[in-house]
Motif scaffolding. Structure first.
Motif, PDB file in Angstrom:
ATOM      1  N   TYR A  52       0.839  -1.199   0.000  1.00 29.25           N
ATOM      2  CA  TYR A  52       0.000   0.000   0.000  1.00 29.25           C
ATOM      3  C   TYR A  52       0.872   1.247   0.000  1.00 29.25           C
ATOM      4  O   TYR A  52       1.859   1.343   0.717  1.00 29.25           O
ATOM      5  CB  TYR A  52      -0.912   0.002   1.211  1.00 29.25           C
ATOM      6  CG  TYR A  52      -1.801   1.222   1.290  1.00 29.25           C
ATOM      7  CD1 TYR A  52      -2.866   1.384   0.410  1.00 29.25           C
ATOM      8  CD2 TYR A  52      -1.571   2.212   2.240  1.00 29.25           C
ATOM      9  CE1 TYR A  52      -3.681   2.505   0.471  1.00 29.25           C
ATOM     10  CE2 TYR A  52      -2.389   3.324   2.313  1.00 29.25           C
ATOM     11  CZ  TYR A  52      -3.436   3.470   1.426  1.00 29.25           C
ATOM     12  OH  TYR A  52      -4.238   4.577   1.493  1.00 29.25           O
ATOM     13  N   ARG A  53       0.470   2.220  -0.828  1.00 31.20           N
ATOM     14  CA  ARG A  53       1.167   3.505  -0.886  1.00 31.20           C
ATOM     15  C   ARG A  53       0.160   4.589  -0.514  1.00 31.20           C
ATOM     16  O   ARG A  53      -0.778   4.857  -1.256  1.00 31.20           O
ATOM     17  CB  ARG A  53       1.742   3.746  -2.283  1.00 31.20           C
ATOM     18  CG  ARG A  53       2.530   5.050  -2.381  1.00 31.20           C
ATOM     19  CD  ARG A  53       3.137   5.216  -3.764  1.00 31.20           C
ATOM     20  NE  ARG A  53       3.838   6.468  -3.890  1.00 31.20           N
ATOM     21  CZ  ARG A  53       5.089   6.685  -3.512  1.00 31.20           C
ATOM     22  NH1 ARG A  53       5.785   5.690  -2.990  1.00 31.20           N
ATOM     23  NH2 ARG A  53       5.651   7.871  -3.652  1.00 31.20           N
ATOM     24  N   HIS A  54       0.379   5.188   0.636  1.00 36.72           N
ATOM     25  CA  HIS A  54      -0.570   6.184   1.137  1.00 36.72           C
ATOM     26  C   HIS A  54      -0.663   7.368   0.177  1.00 36.72           C
ATOM     27  O   HIS A  54       0.338   7.856  -0.342  1.00 36.72           O
ATOM     28  CB  HIS A  54      -0.122   6.672   2.512  1.00 36.72           C
ATOM     29  CG  HIS A  54      -1.061   7.672   3.112  1.00 36.72           C
ATOM     30  ND1 HIS A  54      -2.293   7.319   3.620  1.00 36.72           N
ATOM     31  CD2 HIS A  54      -0.954   9.014   3.257  1.00 36.72           C
ATOM     32  CE1 HIS A  54      -2.905   8.402   4.071  1.00 36.72           C
ATOM     33  NE2 HIS A  54      -2.111   9.447   3.870  1.00 36.72           N
ATOM     34  N   SER A  58      -5.186  10.436  -3.931  1.00 39.57           N
ATOM     35  CA  SER A  58      -5.530  10.568  -5.341  1.00 39.57           C
ATOM     36  C   SER A  58      -6.983  10.154  -5.575  1.00 39.57           C
ATOM     37  O   SER A  58      -7.622   9.543  -4.715  1.00 39.57           O
ATOM     38  CB  SER A  58      -4.606   9.681  -6.180  1.00 39.57           C
ATOM     39  OG  SER A  58      -4.922   8.315  -5.986  1.00 39.57           O
ATOM     40  N   VAL A  91      -7.957   7.776  -7.373  1.00 34.99           N
ATOM     41  CA  VAL A  91      -8.024   6.310  -7.327  1.00 34.99           C
ATOM     42  C   VAL A  91      -8.086   5.820  -5.882  1.00 34.99           C
ATOM     43  O   VAL A  91      -8.853   4.905  -5.555  1.00 34.99           O
ATOM     44  CB  VAL A  91      -6.819   5.686  -8.055  1.00 34.99           C
ATOM     45  CG1 VAL A  91      -6.895   4.161  -8.019  1.00 34.99           C
ATOM     46  CG2 VAL A  91      -6.758   6.176  -9.500  1.00 34.99           C
ATOM     47  N   HIS A  92      -7.307   6.437  -5.002  1.00 41.40           N
ATOM     48  CA  HIS A  92      -7.365   6.073  -3.590  1.00 41.40           C
ATOM     49  C   HIS A  92      -8.762   6.313  -3.019  1.00 41.40           C
ATOM     50  O   HIS A  92      -9.229   5.571  -2.150  1.00 41.40           O
ATOM     51  CB  HIS A  92      -6.344   6.881  -2.781  1.00 41.40           C
ATOM     52  CG  HIS A  92      -4.930   6.448  -2.954  1.00 41.40           C
ATOM     53  ND1 HIS A  92      -4.179   6.779  -4.057  1.00 41.40           N
ATOM     54  CD2 HIS A  92      -4.128   5.697  -2.163  1.00 41.40           C
ATOM     55  CE1 HIS A  92      -2.960   6.262  -3.935  1.00 41.40           C
ATOM     56  NE2 HIS A  92      -2.907   5.595  -2.790  1.00 41.40           N
ATOM     57  N   LYS A 152     -13.227  -0.725  -7.129  1.00 39.47           N
ATOM     58  CA  LYS A 152     -11.880  -1.016  -7.634  1.00 39.47           C
ATOM     59  C   LYS A 152     -11.673  -2.519  -7.824  1.00 39.47           C
ATOM     60  O   LYS A 152     -11.029  -2.946  -8.793  1.00 39.47           O
ATOM     61  CB  LYS A 152     -10.833  -0.433  -6.683  1.00 39.47           C
ATOM     62  CG  LYS A 152     -10.762   1.082  -6.710  1.00 39.47           C
ATOM     63  CD  LYS A 152      -9.619   1.624  -5.887  1.00 39.47           C
ATOM     64  CE  LYS A 152      -9.945   1.647  -4.417  1.00 39.47           C
ATOM     65  NZ  LYS A 152      -8.894   2.341  -3.624  1.00 39.47           N
ATOM     66  N   ALA A 182      -3.098   7.800  -9.931  1.00 37.96           N
ATOM     67  CA  ALA A 182      -2.962   7.361  -8.538  1.00 37.96           C
ATOM     68  C   ALA A 182      -1.659   7.830  -7.907  1.00 37.96           C
ATOM     69  O   ALA A 182      -1.441   7.596  -6.707  1.00 37.96           O
ATOM     70  CB  ALA A 182      -3.041   5.847  -8.467  1.00 37.96           C
ATOM     71  N   VAL A 205       1.349   6.673  -8.367  1.00 41.04           N
ATOM     72  CA  VAL A 205       2.190   5.528  -8.015  1.00 41.04           C
ATOM     73  C   VAL A 205       3.417   5.559  -8.915  1.00 41.04           C
ATOM     74  O   VAL A 205       3.291   5.397 -10.137  1.00 41.04           O
ATOM     75  CB  VAL A 205       1.433   4.201  -8.198  1.00 41.04           C
ATOM     76  CG1 VAL A 205       2.345   3.018  -7.909  1.00 41.04           C
ATOM     77  CG2 VAL A 205       0.210   4.164  -7.290  1.00 41.04           C
ATOM     78  N   THR A 220      -3.296   1.179  -3.861  1.00 39.58           N
ATOM     79  CA  THR A 220      -4.267   2.248  -3.646  1.00 39.58           C
ATOM     80  C   THR A 220      -5.397   1.844  -2.708  1.00 39.58           C
ATOM     81  O   THR A 220      -6.324   2.623  -2.502  1.00 39.58           O
ATOM     82  CB  THR A 220      -4.880   2.684  -4.994  1.00 39.58           C
ATOM     83  OG1 THR A 220      -5.479   1.545  -5.642  1.00 39.58           O
ATOM     84  CG2 THR A 220      -3.811   3.256  -5.904  1.00 39.58           C
ATOM     85  N   THR A 221      -5.323   0.642  -2.139  1.00 45.53           N
ATOM     86  CA  THR A 221      -6.404   0.155  -1.274  1.00 45.53           C
ATOM     87  C   THR A 221      -5.801  -0.550  -0.065  1.00 45.53           C
ATOM     88  O   THR A 221      -5.016  -1.486  -0.221  1.00 45.53           O
ATOM     89  CB  THR A 221      -7.319  -0.829  -2.029  1.00 45.53           C
ATOM     90  OG1 THR A 221      -7.621  -0.307  -3.323  1.00 45.53           O
ATOM     91  CG2 THR A 221      -8.605  -1.054  -1.266  1.00 45.53           C
TER      92      THR A 221
END
Length: 254
Positions: free
Chosen positions: A11-13, A16, A18-19, A26, A62, A64, A130-131
């Motif tokens: 996970y990347r906080h 966005s 998408v997040h 999703k 997103a 990323v 993103t989740t």
């Protein structure tokens, strides 16, 4: 229902668009996209390039980074090794490539496995990036996945770190007594450690289950968050698989 604990490593906080999409939208979009990719004829090479562009666009929205995505694609290395072997072992028409005789059907098979596998893994990585895990579980529950499977996944996530920490303590205990696994003769000790870990994990699970039953657990977990999605959010999430579907249909007709 919650998964607890810190965010998973994939996970990347971020904040966005998408997040911000509901998790079940999703999940549905990722599943539909992968189905479309798998359904695309392998001869439509250009179509897979467009799929990669679509995923790159999602990653850009997103926020990323490409390095983050590429590093996590290394998980598919075993499949790459399998794909590389296919042109050498497959039968049928042969073709010379740099003086090496390769199977034509094997080359197409390797391409098929490699490109579809890479796109599928990239989709999964973007979904995970993103989740959060807790949101994924809520999304699966919202999509009416069998509740028992969702609960099993929840407990695996919740207690995975607990079991891992127990394994770490056992390793430290062995090393503090001067043990170092250097060969086959030490496999017996490692096997006993694995057995002890299994017994401890089973006993812990029994205690957790009894504690849950004593607090009123009847086979289903309470829903703490009701994840809903608007029509606009569904449209935004499904834009990816719909665009991929157009490409797939062109791949079959052109």
């Amino acid at each position: 229902m919650g998964a607890g604990g810190a965010a998973h490593r994939l996970y990347r906080h971020g904040h966005s668009p998408v997040h911000g999409l509901p998790p079940h939208t999703k999940l549905a979009a990722a599943f539909a996209f992968v189905v479309v990719v798998v359904s695309t004829p392998r001869e439509a090479v250009w179509a897979f390039g467009l799929y990669a562009v679509l995923l790159a666009a999602v990653a850009s929205v997103a926020r990323v980074p490409a390095g983050f995505l590429l590093k996590r694609l290394l998980v598919e290395v075993p499949f790459v090794a399998f794909a590389v072997l296919m042109p050498f072992v497959a039968e049928g028409e042969r073709v010379e490539v740099l003086g090496v005789s390769l199977s034509v059907s094997g080359l197409w098979g390797a391409w098929n496995v490699l490109v579809k596998g890479t796109l599928g893994v990239a989709t999964s990585v973007l979904l995970a990036a993103t989740t959060e895990l807790r949101e994924l579980l809520l999304g699966l529950q919202r999509l009416r996945l069998p509740p028992l499977l969702v609960q099993i996944a929840s407990f695996m996530i919740r207690y995975g770190d607990v079991v891992t920490d127990e394994l770490r303590r056992m390793r430290i205990a062995r090393e503090s007594r001067g043990f170092e696994a250097r060969g086959v003769r030490h496999w017996g000790v490692l096997a006993k450690s694995a057995g002890a870990l299994f017994i401890r994990s089973y006993e812990r699970g029994e205690r957790v289950h009894l504690a849950m039953v004593s607090r009123g657990y009847t086979g289903s977990m309470p829903v703490l968050d009701e994840a809903t999605a608007s029509r606009a959010q569904w449209s935004c999430a499904l834009a990816l698989p719909f665009a991929a579907l157009v490409v797939c249909l062109l791949g079959w007709t052109l």
